[in-house]
Scaffold this active site. Sequence first.
Site, PDB file in Angstrom:
ATOM      1  N   THR A   1      -2.098  -8.464  -3.095  1.00  0.00           N
ATOM      2  CA  THR A   1      -2.688  -7.990  -4.347  1.00  0.00           C
ATOM      3  C   THR A   1      -4.179  -8.294  -4.401  1.00  0.00           C
ATOM      4  OG1 THR A   1      -0.570  -8.271  -5.484  1.00  0.00           O
ATOM      5  CG2 THR A   1      -2.515  -8.146  -6.880  1.00  0.00           C
TER       6      THR A   1
ATOM      7  N   TYR B   1       6.771 -14.896   3.335  1.00  0.00           N
ATOM      8  CA  TYR B   1       6.535 -13.657   2.596  1.00  0.00           C
ATOM      9  C   TYR B   1       7.321 -12.559   3.297  1.00  0.00           C
ATOM     10  CZ  TYR B   1       3.568 -10.211   0.063  1.00  0.00           C
ATOM     11  OH  TYR B   1       3.090  -9.209  -0.739  1.00  0.00           O
TER      12      TYR B   1
ATOM     13  N   LYS C   1       8.843 -15.592  -0.859  1.00  0.00           N
ATOM     14  CA  LYS C   1       8.483 -14.504  -1.758  1.00  0.00           C
ATOM     15  C   LYS C   1       9.311 -13.315  -1.304  1.00  0.00           C
ATOM     16  CE  LYS C   1       4.866 -11.533  -3.600  1.00  0.00           C
ATOM     17  NZ  LYS C   1       3.445 -11.091  -3.540  1.00  0.00           N
TER      18      LYS C   1
ATOM     19  N   ILE D   1       6.391 -14.271  -8.104  1.00  0.00           N
ATOM     20  CA  ILE D   1       4.978 -14.021  -7.812  1.00  0.00           C
ATOM     21  C   ILE D   1       4.781 -12.560  -8.150  1.00  0.00           C
ATOM     22  CG2 ILE D   1       3.176 -13.972  -6.049  1.00  0.00           C
ATOM     23  CD1 ILE D   1       4.768 -16.104  -4.511  1.00  0.00           C
TER      24      ILE D   1
END
Length: 302
Positions: free
Chosen positions: A56, A143, A171, A211
């Site tokens: 992001t 991730y 995540k 998240i």
Amino acid sequence: MQSASTSAPATPDLSGLWVPLVTPFREGAVDHAALGALVRRLAAEPIAGFVVCGSTGEAAALSDAEQGAVLATVARAAPGLRRVLGVCGHHLADTASRLHSLRGADLAGVLLPAPLYIRPSQAGLVDWFLQLADASPLPVIVYDIPYRTGSTLSRDSLLALAAHPRIVGIKDCGGDFGKTRALIADGRLQVLAGEDAQIFPTVAEGGCGAIAACAHVQTTRLAGVIALLREGRLPEARALWQPLLPLIEGLFEEPNPAPVKALLSARGEMADELRTPMTTAGVALKARLLALDQALSACPGA
């Protein structure tokens, strides 16, 4: 590869809402004034901390020096809040060196994806993460985001990684809720929803938090959803969650982070600017997101 230390760092509590910060730009450069103001606003909300230089944050479009400067700005703006740093690479030695360089850094952990573009076997993926976890002086959050990396971590691979003392969380953007449930049931990894639309089911099933890019706006409401779910108060959580869904869906109609930057620009918090090859969100989407955000703000408890 030798371990970075003889013992694992203390396991952080990752529960709650983490904001994966956008990186504001103005005329091509990082806008540190806008970033600092954004961080100070969000720091007043009930969040667990920030993820800095993740997807992001357009980390792939930032130089190493820019990433360091962004992290420093976030630390200055909100010194009391925890920070997780995104670390991405596809060259093992270089990525390990980057992790080594973080020794002594004031970070709660690092967010580490699979190597981009290469698409290794499951054995190769497990070896990649284990070697980097050995090298890391900080706790590691895996991730799992196949649509960005090209690699899907299997349930068995993730359960194998959970045995490493430095690998403490995930995540979860894997798109397989059966895998999510298995990881929650196993209990060794703290499971954080990484797909914003999956926050409610993930936390309701026992995940520890999220998240979430959408947490740049409506932060208190979203943190309230997570807190209520963790207390088992599903009807109250649902009443807060369901009005958020049109906004969350809109924030991902175009590639992240273009829509959230468009909304933050419409709110006057930063320029609506991304780095190539990212492009800004459409004018109609920007207007619709602002209207949805304003409607939610007008009825915060609805």
